[in-house]
Design a protein around this motif. Structure first.
Motif, short mmCIF file in Angstrom:
data_model
loop_
_atom_site.label_atom_id
_atom_site.label_comp_id
_atom_site.label_asym_id
_atom_site.label_seq_id
_atom_site.Cartn_x
_atom_site.Cartn_y
_atom_site.Cartn_z
N GLU A 34 -1.58 -4.46 1.80
CA GLU A 34 -0.76 -3.46 0.68
C GLU A 34 0.25 -3.06 1.66
OE1 GLU A 34 -3.99 -1.48 -1.66
OE2 GLU A 34 -4.74 -1.14 0.19
N ASP A 36 3.85 0.08 0.19
CA ASP A 36 4.26 0.76 -0.93
C ASP A 36 5.71 0.33 -1.01
OD1 ASP A 36 2.00 2.42 -1.02
OD2 ASP A 36 2.73 4.11 0.29
N LEU A 51 7.53 -8.05 -9.90
CA LEU A 51 6.55 -8.25 -8.56
C LEU A 51 6.33 -9.96 -8.47
CD1 LEU A 51 4.08 -5.20 -8.76
CD2 LEU A 51 5.95 -5.84 -6.94
N TRP A 70 -1.21 -3.87 -8.66
CA TRP A 70 -0.37 -2.73 -8.25
C TRP A 70 -0.80 -1.36 -9.07
CZ3 TRP A 70 1.87 0.03 -12.29
CH2 TRP A 70 2.22 -0.99 -13.52
N ILE A 84 4.90 2.65 -6.15
CA ILE A 84 3.88 1.89 -6.37
C ILE A 84 3.16 1.41 -5.09
CG2 ILE A 84 4.46 1.07 -8.60
CD1 ILE A 84 4.59 -1.68 -7.35
N ARG A 85 1.83 1.02 -5.36
CA ARG A 85 1.11 0.45 -4.24
C ARG A 85 1.15 -0.98 -4.52
NH1 ARG A 85 -2.36 2.24 -0.10
NH2 ARG A 85 -0.40 3.71 0.25
N LEU A 86 1.67 -1.88 -3.86
CA LEU A 86 1.42 -3.19 -4.10
C LEU A 86 0.32 -3.82 -3.17
CD1 LEU A 86 2.12 -6.22 -5.28
CD2 LEU A 86 3.76 -6.34 -3.24
N SER A 87 -0.84 -4.48 -3.80
CA SER A 87 -2.02 -4.88 -3.46
C SER A 87 -2.09 -6.34 -3.45
CB SER A 87 -3.37 -4.25 -3.78
OG SER A 87 -3.30 -2.86 -3.80
N ASP A 133 -1.65 -2.41 -13.81
CA ASP A 133 -1.82 -2.07 -12.55
C ASP A 133 -3.50 -2.54 -12.46
OD1 ASP A 133 -2.15 1.65 -12.90
OD2 ASP A 133 -2.55 -0.08 -14.42
#
Length: 147
Positions: A34, A36, A51, A70, A84-87, A133
């Motif tokens: 993960e 940000d 993304l 995300w 955002i938090r990208l996972s 998301d």
């Protein structure tokens, strides 16, 4: 090959006996990456596409080689940015299990991954399963769980 064939037959039997043909997969510990990321606020409606396009710049992987989601961390309207938090989970962490499941008639629908803070993140295995998301765990329907 015998172990895979036995697993295949056992899964087909479970699907036939219970009528459940969807599976939630649990990749191994440490599979979740993960970070940000911030984008212009106007990009919010197209974040999945952006993304996908930017994945190899944001991570060491191409979009085709990962499962990702995300979540909005915050919107900075004065600065015109969305944070955002990208996972991301690399497909290699699944060690071919989705193909084995599909061959047995089981549909892998999502990954559930534990975060270091003990929360559980669900990532859909197809981009059309969510509009944006990541899903919360509570949205699940009956499915087999594979570790």
């Amino acid at each position: 090959m015998g172990a895979v064939s036995g697993l295949h037959d056992a899964m087909k039997g479970m699907v036939a006996a219970h009528g459940v043909n969807e599976a939630i997969l649990y990749p191994g510990e440490g599979a979740l990456l993960e970070r940000d990321v911030a984008f212009p606020l106007v990009a919010e409606k197209a974040l999945d596409r952006i993304l996908s396009y930017e994945m190899d710049r944001l991570t060491p992987f191409a979009a085709a080689d990962v499962v990702f989601g995300w979540a909005v961390r915050r919107r900075d309207t004065s600065g015109g940015r969305i944070h955002i938090r990208l996972s991301v989970v690399p497909l290699a962490a699944l060690r071919g299990l989705p193909a084995i499941l599909r061959a047995a008639g089981v549909i892998p629908v999502a990954l559930e991954v534990s975060r270091p803070d003990s929360t559980v993140l669900r990532l859909p295995l197809t981009r059309d399963q969510v509009a944006g998301d990541v899903c919360e765990r509570a949205c699940c329907q009956p499915a087999w769980y594979w570790r």
